[in-house]
Design an enzyme around this catalytic site. Structure first.
Site, mmCIF file in Angstrom:
data_model
loop_
_atom_site.group_PDB
_atom_site.id
_atom_site.type_symbol
_atom_site.label_atom_id
_atom_site.label_comp_id
_atom_site.label_asym_id
_atom_site.label_seq_id
_atom_site.Cartn_x
_atom_site.Cartn_y
_atom_site.Cartn_z
ATOM 1 N N HIS A 61 -16.898 -6.029 -10.362
ATOM 2 C CA HIS A 61 -17.108 -6.448 -11.755
ATOM 3 C C HIS A 61 -18.605 -6.599 -12.052
ATOM 4 O O HIS A 61 -19.111 -6.042 -13.042
ATOM 5 C CB HIS A 61 -16.385 -7.781 -11.987
ATOM 6 C CG HIS A 61 -16.550 -8.348 -13.359
ATOM 7 N ND1 HIS A 61 -15.608 -8.207 -14.358
ATOM 8 C CD2 HIS A 61 -17.547 -9.081 -13.914
ATOM 9 C CE1 HIS A 61 -16.013 -8.808 -15.460
ATOM 10 N NE2 HIS A 61 -17.197 -9.359 -15.212
ATOM 11 N N GLU A 62 -19.303 -7.342 -11.204
ATOM 12 C CA GLU A 62 -20.730 -7.565 -11.450
ATOM 13 C C GLU A 62 -21.538 -6.282 -11.252
ATOM 14 O O GLU A 62 -22.567 -6.087 -11.915
ATOM 15 C CB GLU A 62 -21.261 -8.692 -10.554
ATOM 16 C CG GLU A 62 -20.564 -10.039 -10.736
ATOM 17 C CD GLU A 62 -20.536 -10.542 -12.170
ATOM 18 O OE1 GLU A 62 -21.422 -10.142 -12.963
ATOM 19 O OE2 GLU A 62 -19.634 -11.329 -12.516
ATOM 20 N N HIS A 78 -21.641 -4.637 -14.577
ATOM 21 C CA HIS A 78 -22.696 -5.198 -15.424
ATOM 22 C C HIS A 78 -24.061 -4.643 -15.021
ATOM 23 O O HIS A 78 -24.867 -4.256 -15.878
ATOM 24 C CB HIS A 78 -22.721 -6.726 -15.272
ATOM 25 C CG HIS A 78 -21.689 -7.444 -16.070
ATOM 26 N ND1 HIS A 78 -21.563 -7.298 -17.432
ATOM 27 C CD2 HIS A 78 -20.739 -8.359 -15.705
ATOM 28 C CE1 HIS A 78 -20.581 -8.076 -17.879
ATOM 29 N NE2 HIS A 78 -20.073 -8.731 -16.852
ATOM 30 N N GLU A 83 -19.252 -6.415 -21.299
ATOM 31 C CA GLU A 83 -18.002 -6.689 -20.586
ATOM 32 C C GLU A 83 -17.154 -5.429 -20.444
ATOM 33 O O GLU A 83 -16.384 -5.297 -19.493
ATOM 34 C CB GLU A 83 -17.211 -7.796 -21.280
ATOM 35 C CG GLU A 83 -17.849 -9.178 -21.200
ATOM 36 C CD GLU A 83 -18.095 -9.652 -19.778
ATOM 37 O OE1 GLU A 83 -17.366 -9.227 -18.850
ATOM 38 O OE2 GLU A 83 -19.026 -10.451 -19.578
#
Length: 496
Positions: free
Chosen positions: A263-264, A267, A293
């Protein structure tokens, strides 16, 4: 006398870059506070951050900035320059409405709040955090009233994170998700199919960190422009030159750290994909949190929860944690478990009920319909109503997220809005580049990343959110792709 456009614009851009540098310097200090700073550093750090915030506010709102904006808006600018002026006009007008001392007070209060929240969470003591939360709510109400005293204060706060999709759009999307996801989750629960975690032992932080680094290596994370650390709440921070990621480890469930890392990474990939030459200007900044997001949720869900991803990663995981099959990892990454209390550990479906719960609570807080003292009970009641589980501790309930300590009221809806956009972008990418899952199975992440850079990252804030979505996908923003995706995927997985 005619305005000297190049000189006027260059002077304006110098001001813009100074503001950006102050803001990104504050970001580094905030990263340090959450990752490395000794506990006793808070009093000094809060003063440092509030000073940077005040200086940034002064530069953004001074008479010189207003003069530049007025002059440039009356000239014939190219599209890129017009976009930069548009974004700074919006920021200037909002900031100029808020007194500098209030900006400084909010910055100092949020910096001080971090250690208060962390202690309250560690000690399961909501009453320790309650006065701080009450102060932050009051400060943000005051902030919203200065910007637009006639508007819904929550709508004003929401626009800080998503300036171009209005709150009505967010509410409409969240309502549609609730209508479609609740029966889907109920059908999954009633299914005879169930998945379990393949991990039965405990795994120390050092082992999990080594695995997380190998996963980032596989994905192509450029270590020369980033780093991996641990934090109480996973996050990414940085610029296109330095995009740092964090995760956290549970000894008995390494899958949580793995999904957080992916997930990160999403980003960071967005941040690193912004154009280097536009650093310090809106063209070198991410569009907004819905788009940000969308990038993290796209990599986490549309890549990181696929069978192809775990076919590729199974040998890497086995090297660190012991033999485990790709099938077991795939099932573990996609198991639906409504009894989970923690948002960042939630499955892909129930995750959005966590978001809706937080959205409803913070709207009520900001409007004054919910007292801070009543937050734990309201939280637990909604968890029981939406997910059938009631937290036994506030540490696992209303204290679990860091966002309110940052005074980020209005942030939470962007998680679901971003998930919706992720599905739409992924569908558009597959139309253009073919079977992404087949590419992932071969370890090819560049094809997808390059498509995202071309259609999303390189634009920075050139377009508003609706225009960026249309440019990237050829369609208006819609929840159709997300709903089709989850209903098809989980219908197949759970034999619905």
């Amino acid at each position: 006398m005619a305005t000297d456009q190049p000189s006027q614009y260059d002077d304006f851009l110098t001001r813009v870059r100074r503001i950006s540098n102050l803001q990104t310097a504050g970001g580094v200090l905030s990263w340090d506070q959450q990752v490395m700073m000794p506990e006793g550093g808070t009093p000094a750090r809060s003063k440092q951050l509030s000073t940077l915030s005040a200086l940034s506010h002064e530069l953004l709102t001074d008479e010189g900035m207003a003069t530049h904006l007025d002059a440039l808006e009356s000239t014939d600018l190219d599209d890129d320059r017009r976009a930069v002026v548009r974004e700074l006009r919006r920021e200037h007008d909002r900031a100029a409405s808020v007194p500098a001392d209030l900006v400084e007070e909010i910055s100092e209060a949020t910096s001080e709040a971090l250690s208060v929240w962390q202690r309250a969470k560690d000690e399961d003591d909501f009453e320790h955090f309650a006065p701080t939360l009450e102060r932050l709510v009051e400060l943000k109400r005051e902030y919203a009233a200065h910007i637009d005293p006639d508007a819904d204060p929550y709508a004003v706060l929401f626009a800080d994170y998503e300036p171009y999709l209005d709150l009505e759009t967010a509410e409409r999307v969240l309502e549609r998700l609730r209508e479609r996801l609740v029966p889907l989750i109920e059908a999954v629960e009633a299914s005879d199919v169930s998945f379990e975690s393949p991990f039965s032992g405990t795994y120390d932080d050092e082992t999990q960190m080594a695995l997380a680094r190998d996963v980032l290596d596989t994905l192509g994370y450029p270590w020369e422009r980033g780093r991996l650390d641990t934090a109480p709440h996973p996050f990414m921070s940085g610029t296109q030159f330095d995009a740092r990621v964090t995760t956290r480890f549970k000894p008995d469930e390494p899958m949580d750290a793995l999904t957080a890392v992916v997930h990160e990474f999403g980003h960071a990939t967005y941040q690193l994909g912004l154009p280097d030459e536009a650093y310090g200007t809106p063209l070198g900044r991410s569009r907004d949190l819905t788009v940000h997001e969308s990038q993290s949720r796209l990599w986490e869900n549309h890549v990181g929860r696929t069978r192809a991803f775990w076919d590729l990663l199974a040998p890497v995981v086995s090297d660190h944690l012991g033999d485990v099959s790709s099938g077991e990892l795939f099932e573990a990454a996609n198991r639906v478990y409504p009894d989970n209390l923690i948002r960042v550990e939630a499955d892909e479906l129930t995750y959005h009920l966590h978001i809706i719960l937080r959205f409803e609570i913070e709207r009520a807080l900001v409007s004054g319909d919910l007292a801070v003292a009543d937050v734990p009970e309201a939280w637990n009641d909604k968890m029981e109503s939406y997910l059938g589980v009631r937290p036994e501790t506030d540490a696992e309930g209303c204290l679990q997220d860091i966002h309110w300590a940052h005074a980020n009221f209005g942030y939470f809806p962007t998680y679901s809005l971003g998930s919706v956009l992720a599905a739409q972008l992924f569908a558009a990418a597959e139309r253009d580049v073919g079977d992404v899952e087949a590419q992932v199975r071969e370890g090819d992440f560049d094809t997808l990343r390059d498509w995202l850079r071309e259609h999303v990252h390189r634009h920075g804030q050139r377009y508003t959110t609706p225009d960026l979505v249309r440019e990237a996908t050829g369609e208006a923003y819609t929840a159709d792709y997300f709903l089709d995706y989850v209903e098809g995927k989980y219908g197949d997985l759970y034999d619905l």
